[in-house]
Design an enzyme around this catalytic site. Structure first.
Site, mmCIF file in Angstrom:
data_model
loop_
_atom_site.group_PDB
_atom_site.id
_atom_site.type_symbol
_atom_site.label_atom_id
_atom_site.label_comp_id
_atom_site.label_asym_id
_atom_site.label_seq_id
_atom_site.Cartn_x
_atom_site.Cartn_y
_atom_site.Cartn_z
ATOM 1 N N SER A 187 3.231 -10.062 -0.591
ATOM 2 C CA SER A 187 2.410 -11.268 -0.426
ATOM 3 C C SER A 187 3.129 -12.498 -0.953
ATOM 4 O O SER A 187 2.770 -13.623 -0.610
ATOM 5 C CB SER A 187 1.119 -11.150 -1.229
ATOM 6 O OG SER A 187 0.427 -10.002 -0.909
ATOM 7 N N HIS A 190 3.883 -9.149 6.935
ATOM 8 C CA HIS A 190 2.756 -9.366 6.026
ATOM 9 C C HIS A 190 1.447 -9.106 6.768
ATOM 10 O O HIS A 190 0.926 -9.991 7.453
ATOM 11 C CB HIS A 190 2.829 -10.810 5.485
ATOM 12 C CG HIS A 190 1.838 -11.116 4.414
ATOM 13 N ND1 HIS A 190 1.375 -12.381 4.157
ATOM 14 C CD2 HIS A 190 1.209 -10.315 3.522
ATOM 15 C CE1 HIS A 190 0.513 -12.346 3.162
ATOM 16 N NE2 HIS A 190 0.395 -11.106 2.756
ATOM 17 N N GLU A 207 1.820 -11.898 9.549
ATOM 18 C CA GLU A 207 2.733 -13.005 9.269
ATOM 19 C C GLU A 207 4.141 -12.396 9.211
ATOM 20 O O GLU A 207 4.399 -11.535 8.373
ATOM 21 C CB GLU A 207 2.340 -13.611 7.901
ATOM 22 C CG GLU A 207 2.473 -15.086 7.778
ATOM 23 C CD GLU A 207 2.067 -15.600 6.388
ATOM 24 O OE1 GLU A 207 1.764 -14.814 5.467
ATOM 25 O OE2 GLU A 207 2.092 -16.823 6.225
ATOM 26 N N ASN A 237 -0.869 -17.558 2.037
ATOM 27 C CA ASN A 237 -1.259 -17.747 0.638
ATOM 28 C C ASN A 237 -1.009 -19.166 0.129
ATOM 29 O O ASN A 237 -1.684 -19.628 -0.790
ATOM 30 C CB ASN A 237 -0.545 -16.729 -0.242
ATOM 31 C CG ASN A 237 -1.171 -15.355 -0.064
ATOM 32 O OD1 ASN A 237 -2.382 -15.243 0.084
ATOM 33 N ND2 ASN A 237 -0.363 -14.314 -0.040
HETATM 34 P P1 NAD Z 1 -1.940 -0.831 -4.192
HETATM 35 O O1 NAD Z 1 -1.835 -0.898 -5.668
HETATM 36 O O2 NAD Z 1 -3.267 -0.521 -3.570
HETATM 37 O O3 NAD Z 1 -0.889 0.234 -3.618
HETATM 38 C C1 NAD Z 1 0.461 0.249 -4.004
HETATM 39 C C2 NAD Z 1 0.950 1.692 -3.912
HETATM 40 O O4 NAD Z 1 2.364 1.705 -4.097
HETATM 41 C C3 NAD Z 1 0.339 2.597 -4.997
HETATM 42 O O5 NAD Z 1 -0.298 3.705 -4.392
HETATM 43 C C4 NAD Z 1 1.567 3.005 -5.824
HETATM 44 O O6 NAD Z 1 1.469 4.313 -6.355
HETATM 45 C C5 NAD Z 1 2.676 2.893 -4.783
HETATM 46 N N1 NAD Z 1 4.022 2.820 -5.344
HETATM 47 C C6 NAD Z 1 4.456 2.180 -6.443
HETATM 48 N N2 NAD Z 1 5.766 2.380 -6.619
HETATM 49 C C7 NAD Z 1 6.183 3.178 -5.596
HETATM 50 C C8 NAD Z 1 7.429 3.743 -5.239
HETATM 51 N N3 NAD Z 1 8.526 3.547 -5.967
HETATM 52 N N4 NAD Z 1 7.493 4.511 -4.126
HETATM 53 C C9 NAD Z 1 6.388 4.738 -3.384
HETATM 54 N N5 NAD Z 1 5.168 4.221 -3.688
HETATM 55 C C10 NAD Z 1 5.077 3.454 -4.782
HETATM 56 O O7 NAD Z 1 -1.394 -2.237 -3.649
HETATM 57 P P2 NAD Z 1 -1.691 -2.953 -2.254
HETATM 58 O O8 NAD Z 1 -2.827 -3.876 -2.422
HETATM 59 O O9 NAD Z 1 -1.708 -1.934 -1.179
HETATM 60 O O10 NAD Z 1 -0.385 -3.872 -2.109
HETATM 61 C C11 NAD Z 1 0.830 -3.364 -1.592
HETATM 62 C C12 NAD Z 1 1.680 -4.523 -1.111
HETATM 63 O O11 NAD Z 1 0.968 -5.218 -0.093
HETATM 64 C C13 NAD Z 1 2.022 -5.557 -2.180
HETATM 65 O O12 NAD Z 1 3.310 -6.035 -1.962
HETATM 66 C C14 NAD Z 1 0.975 -6.644 -1.936
HETATM 67 O O13 NAD Z 1 1.413 -7.901 -2.363
HETATM 68 C C15 NAD Z 1 0.867 -6.595 -0.430
HETATM 69 N N6 NAD Z 1 -0.384 -7.133 0.150
HETATM 70 C C16 NAD Z 1 -1.593 -6.804 -0.395
HETATM 71 C C17 NAD Z 1 -2.760 -7.298 0.199
HETATM 72 C C18 NAD Z 1 -4.122 -6.954 -0.336
HETATM 73 O O14 NAD Z 1 -5.106 -7.608 0.036
HETATM 74 N N7 NAD Z 1 -4.258 -5.935 -1.178
HETATM 75 C C19 NAD Z 1 -2.680 -8.107 1.347
HETATM 76 C C20 NAD Z 1 -1.423 -8.388 1.901
HETATM 77 C C21 NAD Z 1 -0.282 -7.898 1.288
#
Ligand code: NAD
Length: 282
Positions: A117, A138, A150, A188
């Site tokens: 993000s 994204h 995105e 964002n």
């Molecule tokens: P989340 O915490 O729900 O999930 C992240 C996952 O990554 C976890 O299950 C964790 O165990 C895993 N992880 C961590 N290290 C790892 C590794 N080395 N190998 C494999 N898996 C690993 O987070 P999320 O909300 O799904 O966010 C994930 C990405 O998406 C981030 O970069 C975030 O900025 C982006 N994002 C999130 C949203 C949102 O609304 N949540 C929206 C757009 C983008």
């Protein structure tokens, strides 16, 4: 391109695996532990079931999509993928290390995308020997529902990588929008200052949380008010994106509101903690 690796099976990763599998891609989904992967598969099944109940998919299509997803904790399983979408925890050091590893194991033609993000695609790409094949993809939350992807071009991302990834997004039934790599990209950078301003309005007593959200819903036709949306995103996530904007763009107009900082310090993170600008305690 028909084989995708998804790194991280959390909120975004399971949705990304879902939409690729539904579009006929073979998906290798990885996370740190088996229970996390089981939870992701259960979420994907529940979301596919909902589509079947609504008549938007058949039971056969649901089963075929599920059968296309292979899970595991070994990143090595992504070696043969045409495309990898990284959706791991939003931490710069973690993503830098992951991209170094992915660069070493993926075949040279594979495209490496990040769902970050707020972390710079240019800096992530610089950790690899293929910066022209590194890009931001994204997706929005919830991934199976939201239309936008995105597509973020880093400094070195090639035209051909961008065209391919835009085509992949369209194939998933999404609408891709190409943007350049600056802090917060577009989504964002525009959204978070609005949320931050709503928190300043609340702190300064301009109006109550309900009133601020009602003004934006009824006056601007937003489906959700900015404070309710902040609770949905997570106040810690909102704060960290504002810090990236503030530091990366060097302009005080992005300074996080002190009330937002205070709520994060108190552990009032929104829906996920049961309390934010609104209460979600059961
Ligand atoms: P989340 O915490 O729900 O999930 C992240 C996952 O990554 C976890 O299950 C964790 O165990 C895993 N992880 C961590 N290290 C790892 C590794 N080395 N190998 C494999 N898996 C690993 O987070 P999320 O909300 O799904 O966010 C994930 C990405 O998406 C981030 O970069 C975030 O900025 C982006 N994002 C999130 C949203 C949102 O609304 N949540 C929206 C757009 C983008």
């Amino acid at each position: 391109m028909k084989t995708v690796g998804v790194v991280g099976a959390g909120t975004m990763g399971n949705g990304i695996a879902h939409v690729f599998a539904q579009s006929g891609w073979t998906v290798a989904l990885t996370d740190l532990s088996a229970p996390l992967l089981e939870k992701a598969l259960a979420t994907i099944l529940a979301n596919l079931d909902r589509l079947v109940k609504k008549g938007a998919a058949t039971a056969e299509a649901r089963d075929a999509a599920l059968a296309r997803i292979v899970t595991g904790t070994d990143l090595g399983a992504l070696a043969d993928c045409d495309l990898v979408v990284e959706a791991a925890t939003e931490r710069e050091d973690l993503k830098f290390r992951l991209f170094e590893q992915l660069d070493g194991l993926a075949h040279p033609e594979a495209i490496l995308a990040s769902n970050t993000s707020s972390i710079s695609i240019t800096s992530i790409a610089a950790r690899t020997k293929r910066p022209e094949r590194v890009i931001g993809m994204h997706f929005m939350n919830p991934v199976p529902v939201m239309q936008l992807v995105e597509v973020i071009r880093g400094q070195a991302t090639s035209d051909s990588t961008t065209v391919l990834v835009m085509d992949v997004a369209r194939e998933l039934g999404k609408t891709p929008v190409e943007v350049n790599d600056y802090p917060g990209f577009v989504a964002n950078r525009v959204l978070l200052p609005m949320i931050n301003e709503a928190v300043f309005c609340l702190m300064e007593g301009v109006a109550s949380a309900e009133s601020i959200d009602t003004v934006m819903k009824l006056g601007m036709n937003h489906p959700l008010g900015p404070l309710a949306l902040a609770d949905l995103i997570g106040l810690d996530t909102c704060l960290s994106i504002l810090e990236v904007l503030h530091e990366g763009l060097g302009d005080d107009k992005y300074r996080p509101c002190p009330l937002l900082k205070r709520m994060v310090a108190a552990g009032h993170l929104g829906r996920k903690s049961g309390r934010g600008f609104y209460s979600y305690e059961k």
